[in-house]
Design an enzyme around this catalytic site. Sequence first.
Site, PDB file in Angstrom:
ATOM      1  N   GLY B  40       0.848  -1.194   0.000  1.00 14.51           N
ATOM      2  CA  GLY B  40       0.000   0.000   0.000  1.00 14.51           C
ATOM      3  C   GLY B  40       0.882   1.243   0.000  1.00 14.51           C
ATOM      4  NE  ARG B 337     -15.853  13.723   8.990  1.00 12.45           N
ATOM      5  CZ  ARG B 337     -14.776  13.425   8.292  1.00 12.45           C
ATOM      6  NH1 ARG B 337     -14.396  12.174   8.168  1.00 12.45           N
ATOM      7  NH2 ARG B 337     -14.080  14.373   7.716  1.00 12.45           N
TER       8      ARG B 337
END
Lengths: 248, 670
Positions: B40, B337
């Site tokens: 990654g 959120r």
Amino acid sequence: MNLTLKIWRQKNANDKGKMVDYPISGIEPDMSFLEMLDVLNEELINKGEEPVAFDHDCREGICGMCSLYINGEAHGPDRGVTTCQLHMRMFNDGDTIYIEPFRAAAFPVVKDLVVDRSSFDRIQHAGGFVSVNTSGNTIDANTIPVNKHDADDAFDAATCIGCGACVASCKNSSAMLFVGAKVSQFALLPQGQVEATDRVMNMVKQMDEEGFGNCTNTGACEVECPKGISLENIARMNREYLKASFKG
Amino acid sequence: MALDSKIPKGPLADKWTNHKNNINLVNPANKRLIDVIVVGTGLAGGSAAATLAELGYNVKAFCFQDSPRRAHSIAAQGGINAAKNYQGDGDSDYRLFYDTVKGGDYRSREANVYRLAEVSANIIDQCVAQGVPFAREYGGLLDNRSFGGVLVSRTFYAKGQTGQQLLLGAYSAMNRQIGRGKIKMYNRHEMLDVVVVDGKARGIIARNLVTGEIERHSAHAVVLGTGGYGNVFFLSTNAMGSNVTAAWKAHKRGAYFANPCYTQIHPTCIPVSGDHQSKLTLMSESLRNDGRIWVPKHMEDVKAIREGKLKPTEIAEENRDYYLERRYPAFGNLVPRDVASRAAKERCDAGYGVNKTGEAVYLDFASAIQRYGKEQAHVKGLNENDAALVKELGQEVIKNKYGNLFQMYEKIVDQNPYETPMMIYPAVHYTMGGIWVDYNLMTTVPGLYAIGEANFSDHGANRLGASALMQGLADGYFVLPYTIGDYLSNDIRTGPISTESPEFEEAEKNVRNRIESLINNNGTHSVDYFHKKLGKIMWNKVGMSRNAKGLSEAIEEIAALREEFWKDVKVPGEAEEFNEELAKAGRVADFLELGELFAKDALQRNESCGGHYREESVEESGEQKGEAKRDDENFKYVAAWEYKGEPKDAVLHKENLVFENIELKQRSYK
């Protein structure tokens, strides 16, 4: 919408490749262009045929992975967008749409519409960075003030997503808009000054070795760039290059 | 195995310094003898690869994209937090730590979060030194803005493209090392297994996505910076390729998987428009700094809007319900959120959604345009009462702050958000769950590390805005490079790791068998057919609001769907070629296992926590009536699952969370 797609199919880098017709129906205007290709691929798979290979990932217009040459334009007919942000409302019922890979000697085809853009990476390996240690023991960020105008210009250059539309749009397959943007970002900032000479010399040298053509100031790259990278960056790169050549 | 978090002793603020002073180091000459694999190349993986190479290790880095620069970190919009206190508004390491722990609903580790806050300031220094073009004030100093869930301005940004600029910074640091030959880069490669030799991670099996070739790669340690698994929902804000495969393979090789059910639902995404949709697009949370969120107060207005008889701009101020400002006066539109997402769902469930599917609320910039316009007119000595001029000046300010987001919105929705409010709805965004790691970021498999979104992270049950970029870079630049040395100091005499061992043999055989069974399956349905079905189950029964009955059903439905997948999936083409369907099939197969564990984890966590609203766990009285109810007495732990075959057989291990520096309180944003 009912459409006729004419798509470049090429099994691998060594295959000759050809255009193949695919009629498609039931396309809605609020689909993205890539979602339209998803629909086609689903149909092909269900018929036992191989789906069309195309590059894509974020589908938010920022990763730069999607490509496609659509009706003779990189990323298609809309301005300032990547293919993933191109929507079918830009087309009309009954249209014939030509879909091809980005074509350039330095971007060999991998399969169908997928090309290899690693030449861009190699240009960056040659000098697209500031040689600062990643140790975190650097000076406080605010001790390097940058005036807002320069910071904004550097940011504008840095927004290049490396998609290659500039190369695909250029009659000479030149990568100068891309390389110009990369050189500009560091040329405009105090951080990049120390190695400015080597950077531009090495990056331009690598660009030439990769087989990209030269800029003849046609400006097609700027028109087709999804991020609005300006030709000014090419001029800046040329100035940097000239300056570096004198220092040689 | 008991979970040992290896949190250093001593006062919170000294833990990291003391730890660094006491762990083993590898001398520079010996680093040359050690290989590290990094899988990654996003903010976490990219920064780790660059730093490890800088230190002198031989790094092999892998990404499935055609270039490390395309990792999905590039799409992060809003910003990165750092406790610099440049604004002098009272910020400090402690406050960043406190906000993060509270914002995560007290489900993260104190020591890790404090360390994150502590190194946050270095990240900004590092990135500026690399030439990351952050926003500046006119004096040339760095600008800041505020984000949801906090009361200070600590967010550094580069318009709405902060992730892009930070990733390009890490990528350029990598380029430097690739140019020096210290990083060997493997683009278009996917990791398909971890190889464990004598109990230690010693390599990976990867597939070259262009040729289909299966490759063995060895190293003294393996680092996973492979991002999150939100695509288990099919529709999410993740890139199409984001997947759980590397993390899941690590889980199958012994790495515990922690809090799989912790998923962040982001409140400001472009609503779903139809069945053909392939992904969801986020609109940066920073928009909530200036956008006000509302739905009509009266049902007849809602109906008129849906029928196209009324425009939102035609609804008078007094007929609008600014529900966040109404319910949470202290934080208003800047609540975290999870709170903002649940509140939007609540209004839409009550029938007030403003698009044809009833799943959208407005995000309105009209009053910000007015406010900024007047300010600009005043600054420039122009007529503040000229409405057209004020609007023009105000729109210019908004354009400078969020221009690219507005453009993106217009391209997708075909409406001009300068003239009419945006429509938004919550969507799956970031996964706080992931591979369990100790304080050194090592998994339960020695020598296997997980960083950034791939680990179970520092965010608890909910992630505040601008904290994912912070964690990715903190892990990669400043934490892992220290802690991995402690482990690798035992490997200076090991010498190169052979790829000829039976363990490599076995892992490669596994990978080949699986690919062959997928390609020769000759079923009747495409990979996407199964992925979409899985996504529907996940969203309907394991999404924003859950109950025991739905979760139990989901577990069974996913298991059944997985069985159907293996019987009936159709993967065209061949294994030894560029075959995107084959790559996708492997990823969806893993999602079909993770999904079940995800539901199982959600079922055992019978509390509402972060974005995870359990219908059985609600405040029944007092000021917080109707809000989510956390249960600290029974659930103050990290749920770490051990692989035992089928997901249903996974064994739960609990890491109790100890809070010595923060008092656990009800999260109130009122």
